[in-house]
Design a protein around this motif. Structure first.
Motif, PDB file in Angstrom:
ATOM      1  N   GLY A 172       0.817  -1.213   0.000  1.00 44.09           N
ATOM      2  CA  GLY A 172       0.000   0.000   0.000  1.00 44.09           C
ATOM      3  C   GLY A 172       0.846   1.255   0.000  1.00 44.09           C
ATOM      4  O   GLY A 172       0.533   2.231  -0.699  1.00 44.09           O
ATOM      5  N   ILE A 173       1.921   1.232   0.750  1.00 42.43           N
ATOM      6  CA  ILE A 173       2.827   2.384   0.789  1.00 42.43           C
ATOM      7  C   ILE A 173       3.464   2.598  -0.587  1.00 42.43           C
ATOM      8  O   ILE A 173       3.568   3.729  -1.071  1.00 42.43           O
ATOM      9  CB  ILE A 173       3.900   2.195   1.885  1.00 42.43           C
ATOM     10  CG1 ILE A 173       3.248   2.289   3.271  1.00 42.43           C
ATOM     11  CG2 ILE A 173       5.022   3.226   1.741  1.00 42.43           C
ATOM     12  CD1 ILE A 173       4.146   1.852   4.410  1.00 42.43           C
ATOM     13  N   ILE A 174       3.865   1.508  -1.239  1.00 46.03           N
ATOM     14  CA  ILE A 174       4.478   1.612  -2.567  1.00 46.03           C
ATOM     15  C   ILE A 174       3.494   2.200  -3.571  1.00 46.03           C
ATOM     16  O   ILE A 174       3.822   3.130  -4.315  1.00 46.03           O
ATOM     17  CB  ILE A 174       5.005   0.237  -3.042  1.00 46.03           C
ATOM     18  CG1 ILE A 174       6.232  -0.165  -2.215  1.00 46.03           C
ATOM     19  CG2 ILE A 174       5.345   0.257  -4.532  1.00 46.03           C
ATOM     20  CD1 ILE A 174       6.690  -1.595  -2.438  1.00 46.03           C
ATOM     21  N   LEU A 175       2.251   1.685  -3.622  1.00 49.46           N
ATOM     22  CA  LEU A 175       1.277   2.194  -4.587  1.00 49.46           C
ATOM     23  C   LEU A 175       0.938   3.661  -4.324  1.00 49.46           C
ATOM     24  O   LEU A 175       0.836   4.456  -5.258  1.00 49.46           O
ATOM     25  CB  LEU A 175       0.000   1.349  -4.565  1.00 49.46           C
ATOM     26  CG  LEU A 175       0.115  -0.039  -5.183  1.00 49.46           C
ATOM     27  CD1 LEU A 175      -1.226  -0.751  -5.122  1.00 49.46           C
ATOM     28  CD2 LEU A 175       0.603   0.022  -6.615  1.00 49.46           C
ATOM     29  N   THR A 176       0.783   4.025  -3.065  1.00 55.49           N
ATOM     30  CA  THR A 176       0.494   5.421  -2.729  1.00 55.49           C
ATOM     31  C   THR A 176       1.662   6.311  -3.136  1.00 55.49           C
ATOM     32  O   THR A 176       1.463   7.397  -3.703  1.00 55.49           O
ATOM     33  CB  THR A 176       0.205   5.563  -1.220  1.00 55.49           C
ATOM     34  OG1 THR A 176      -0.888   4.699  -0.879  1.00 55.49           O
ATOM     35  CG2 THR A 176      -0.157   6.992  -0.862  1.00 55.49           C
ATOM     36  N   GLY A 177       2.876   5.861  -2.885  1.00 55.17           N
ATOM     37  CA  GLY A 177       4.064   6.624  -3.269  1.00 55.17           C
ATOM     38  C   GLY A 177       4.157   6.835  -4.772  1.00 55.17           C
ATOM     39  O   GLY A 177       4.523   7.919  -5.242  1.00 55.17           O
ATOM     40  N   ILE A 178       3.819   5.825  -5.552  1.00 52.18           N
ATOM     41  CA  ILE A 178       3.849   5.970  -7.010  1.00 52.18           C
ATOM     42  C   ILE A 178       2.777   6.957  -7.460  1.00 52.18           C
ATOM     43  O   ILE A 178       2.996   7.757  -8.370  1.00 52.18           O
ATOM     44  CB  ILE A 178       3.705   4.596  -7.687  1.00 52.18           C
ATOM     45  CG1 ILE A 178       4.988   3.785  -7.441  1.00 52.18           C
ATOM     46  CG2 ILE A 178       3.441   4.744  -9.181  1.00 52.18           C
ATOM     47  CD1 ILE A 178       4.902   2.340  -7.826  1.00 52.18           C
ATOM     48  N   GLY A 179       1.614   6.928  -6.817  1.00 54.83           N
ATOM     49  CA  GLY A 179       0.575   7.909  -7.123  1.00 54.83           C
ATOM     50  C   GLY A 179       1.054   9.325  -6.868  1.00 54.83           C
ATOM     51  O   GLY A 179       0.839  10.238  -7.682  1.00 54.83           O
ATOM     52  N   VAL A 180       1.742   9.536  -5.755  1.00 53.81           N
ATOM     53  CA  VAL A 180       2.294  10.859  -5.421  1.00 53.81           C
ATOM     54  C   VAL A 180       3.342  11.253  -6.463  1.00 53.81           C
ATOM     55  O   VAL A 180       3.383  12.395  -6.922  1.00 53.81           O
ATOM     56  CB  VAL A 180       2.893  10.859  -3.996  1.00 53.81           C
ATOM     57  CG1 VAL A 180       3.694  12.126  -3.733  1.00 53.81           C
ATOM     58  CG2 VAL A 180       1.787  10.693  -2.961  1.00 53.81           C
ATOM     59  N   LYS A 181       4.183  10.300  -6.876  1.00 49.96           N
ATOM     60  CA  LYS A 181       5.217  10.567  -7.886  1.00 49.96           C
ATOM     61  C   LYS A 181       4.577  11.033  -9.195  1.00 49.96           C
ATOM     62  O   LYS A 181       5.011  12.017  -9.801  1.00 49.96           O
ATOM     63  CB  LYS A 181       6.054   9.313  -8.119  1.00 49.96           C
ATOM     64  CG  LYS A 181       7.084   9.433  -9.231  1.00 49.96           C
ATOM     65  CD  LYS A 181       7.714   8.070  -9.510  1.00 49.96           C
ATOM     66  CE  LYS A 181       8.604   8.066 -10.709  1.00 49.96           C
ATOM     67  NZ  LYS A 181       7.942   8.146 -11.985  1.00 49.96           N
ATOM     68  N   ILE A 182       3.535  10.350  -9.649  1.00 49.92           N
ATOM     69  CA  ILE A 182       2.846  10.729 -10.892  1.00 49.92           C
ATOM     70  C   ILE A 182       2.285  12.144 -10.767  1.00 49.92           C
ATOM     71  O   ILE A 182       2.438  12.973 -11.666  1.00 49.92           O
ATOM     72  CB  ILE A 182       1.727   9.725 -11.224  1.00 49.92           C
ATOM     73  CG1 ILE A 182       2.339   8.392 -11.674  1.00 49.92           C
ATOM     74  CG2 ILE A 182       0.789  10.275 -12.294  1.00 49.92           C
ATOM     75  CD1 ILE A 182       1.339   7.257 -11.780  1.00 49.92           C
ATOM     76  N   LEU A 183       1.652  12.423  -9.650  1.00 49.98           N
ATOM     77  CA  LEU A 183       1.060  13.751  -9.438  1.00 49.98           C
ATOM     78  C   LEU A 183       2.140  14.831  -9.457  1.00 49.98           C
ATOM     79  O   LEU A 183       1.995  15.848 -10.147  1.00 49.98           O
ATOM     80  CB  LEU A 183       0.295  13.779  -8.110  1.00 49.98           C
ATOM     81  CG  LEU A 183      -0.405  15.087  -7.775  1.00 49.98           C
ATOM     82  CD1 LEU A 183      -1.487  15.389  -8.792  1.00 49.98           C
ATOM     83  CD2 LEU A 183      -0.992  15.015  -6.372  1.00 49.98           C
ATOM     84  N   LEU A 184       3.226  14.609  -8.735  1.00 47.96           N
ATOM     85  CA  LEU A 184       4.292  15.610  -8.669  1.00 47.96           C
ATOM     86  C   LEU A 184       4.961  15.816 -10.026  1.00 47.96           C
ATOM     87  O   LEU A 184       5.308  16.946 -10.392  1.00 47.96           O
ATOM     88  CB  LEU A 184       5.328  15.218  -7.610  1.00 47.96           C
ATOM     89  CG  LEU A 184       4.834  15.237  -6.170  1.00 47.96           C
ATOM     90  CD1 LEU A 184       5.914  14.725  -5.217  1.00 47.96           C
ATOM     91  CD2 LEU A 184       4.362  16.627  -5.764  1.00 47.96           C
ATOM     92  N   GLU A 185       5.145  14.736 -10.790  1.00 44.27           N
ATOM     93  CA  GLU A 185       5.746  14.872 -12.130  1.00 44.27           C
ATOM     94  C   GLU A 185       4.887  15.748 -13.031  1.00 44.27           C
ATOM     95  O   GLU A 185       5.408  16.566 -13.778  1.00 44.27           O
ATOM     96  CB  GLU A 185       5.928  13.493 -12.773  1.00 44.27           C
ATOM     97  CG  GLU A 185       7.095  12.726 -12.255  1.00 44.27           C
ATOM     98  CD  GLU A 185       7.228  11.349 -12.882  1.00 44.27           C
ATOM     99  OE1 GLU A 185       8.267  10.718 -12.641  1.00 44.27           O
ATOM    100  OE2 GLU A 185       6.295  10.896 -13.567  1.00 44.27           O
ATOM    101  N   HIS A 186       3.578  15.579 -12.959  1.00 43.98           N
ATOM    102  CA  HIS A 186       2.690  16.353 -13.830  1.00 43.98           C
ATOM    103  C   HIS A 186       2.506  17.795 -13.359  1.00 43.98           C
ATOM    104  O   HIS A 186       2.270  18.671 -14.164  1.00 43.98           O
ATOM    105  CB  HIS A 186       1.341  15.657 -13.992  1.00 43.98           C
ATOM    106  CG  HIS A 186       1.400  14.502 -14.919  1.00 43.98           C
ATOM    107  ND1 HIS A 186       1.298  14.659 -16.283  1.00 43.98           N
ATOM    108  CD2 HIS A 186       1.584  13.192 -14.711  1.00 43.98           C
ATOM    109  CE1 HIS A 186       1.396  13.484 -16.869  1.00 43.98           C
ATOM    110  NE2 HIS A 186       1.581  12.573 -15.919  1.00 43.98           N
ATOM    111  N   ILE A 187       2.633  18.009 -12.080  1.00 45.12           N
ATOM    112  CA  ILE A 187       2.476  19.366 -11.555  1.00 45.12           C
ATOM    113  C   ILE A 187       3.754  20.186 -11.777  1.00 45.12           C
ATOM    114  O   ILE A 187       3.690  21.335 -12.188  1.00 45.12           O
ATOM    115  CB  ILE A 187       2.086  19.340 -10.058  1.00 45.12           C
ATOM    116  CG1 ILE A 187       0.654  18.818  -9.911  1.00 45.12           C
ATOM    117  CG2 ILE A 187       2.215  20.733  -9.459  1.00 45.12           C
ATOM    118  CD1 ILE A 187       0.227  18.648  -8.460  1.00 45.12           C
ATOM    119  N   PHE A 188       4.900  19.562 -11.511  1.00 47.13           N
ATOM    120  CA  PHE A 188       6.158  20.321 -11.534  1.00 47.13           C
ATOM    121  C   PHE A 188       7.004  20.120 -12.780  1.00 47.13           C
ATOM    122  O   PHE A 188       7.993  20.805 -12.946  1.00 47.13           O
ATOM    123  CB  PHE A 188       6.980  19.975 -10.294  1.00 47.13           C
ATOM    124  CG  PHE A 188       6.307  20.406  -9.022  1.00 47.13           C
ATOM    125  CD1 PHE A 188       6.113  21.737  -8.732  1.00 47.13           C
ATOM    126  CD2 PHE A 188       5.838  19.452  -8.119  1.00 47.13           C
ATOM    127  CE1 PHE A 188       5.474  22.125  -7.560  1.00 47.13           C
ATOM    128  CE2 PHE A 188       5.208  19.832  -6.947  1.00 47.13           C
ATOM    129  CZ  PHE A 188       5.015  21.176  -6.670  1.00 47.13           C
TER     130      PHE A 188
END
Length: 189
Positions: A172-188
């Protein structure tokens, strides 16, 4: 395929495989006498569905990409975070009694395979929304799940159910972390 993409797909495969790993540990706990040739069909079924469901989700995601492309990264983040948090909660819940089931029955194997692959469908939907080619990710997801399932049955013969719950939390931590990574890549980026 860049090294970063490979690592990302590997981590997604690892995160998705934790449900299958936990089921496999349960199979090993329930059938301590399970042998290699009995474990292979179970692991293959878990891996097959874990690889096919993202492809189905990907097809759905590609078909609606143009409609929701302005917010696709938020959707991918939301789906992965939801699945990750769900897995963490499942891992934190107190252990209940193990259900008695026969993992060698085809109906049971297919039921377990479908049940553990629903989250992979959502991940595939995210891939489709983000226009990520699907062949390599599903190959990695299937391979990682097969290995995790085989190891889970082996470990299930030797370890407690408590450790399989911890694997759900990690997934669960891994999947949540990848979701955060995708969001940050698209925002920044």
């Amino acid at each position: 395929m860049s090294f970063t993409q490979f690592i990302t797909f590997f981590l997604i495969g690892a995160g998705l495989s934790f449900d299958s790993f936990a089921v496999s540990v349960s199979c090993g706990l329930m059938k301590k006498e399970i042998r290699f040739n009995q474990a292979v069909p179970i692991a293959f079924s878990l891996a097959f569905f874990q690889a096919v469901f993202p492809a189905i989700g990907w097809l759905s995601g590609k078909s609606i990409h143009d409609i929701i492309s302005p917010v696709d990264h938020w959707i991918a983040f939301g789906l992965l975070a939801f699945l990750g948090i769900k897995m963490i909660i499942e891992g934190i819940k107190p252990c209940g009694a193990l259900q008695k089931f026969d993992p060698f029955r085809k109906r049971v194997i297919i039921g377990l395979s479908v049940a553990t692959s629903i989250d992979a469908l959502v991940v595939g939907l995210s891939f489709g929304l983000l226009q990520i080619p699907i062949l390599f990710p599903v190959t990695i997801i299937g391979a990682v799940t097969f290995i995790a399932s085989m190891l889970g049955m082996l470990f299930g013969k030797k370890i407690s159910a408590e450790k399989s719950r911890k694997s759900l939390i990690l997934g669960g931590i891994i999947l949540t972390g990848i979701g955060v990574k995708i969001l940050l890549e698209h925002i920044f980026l």
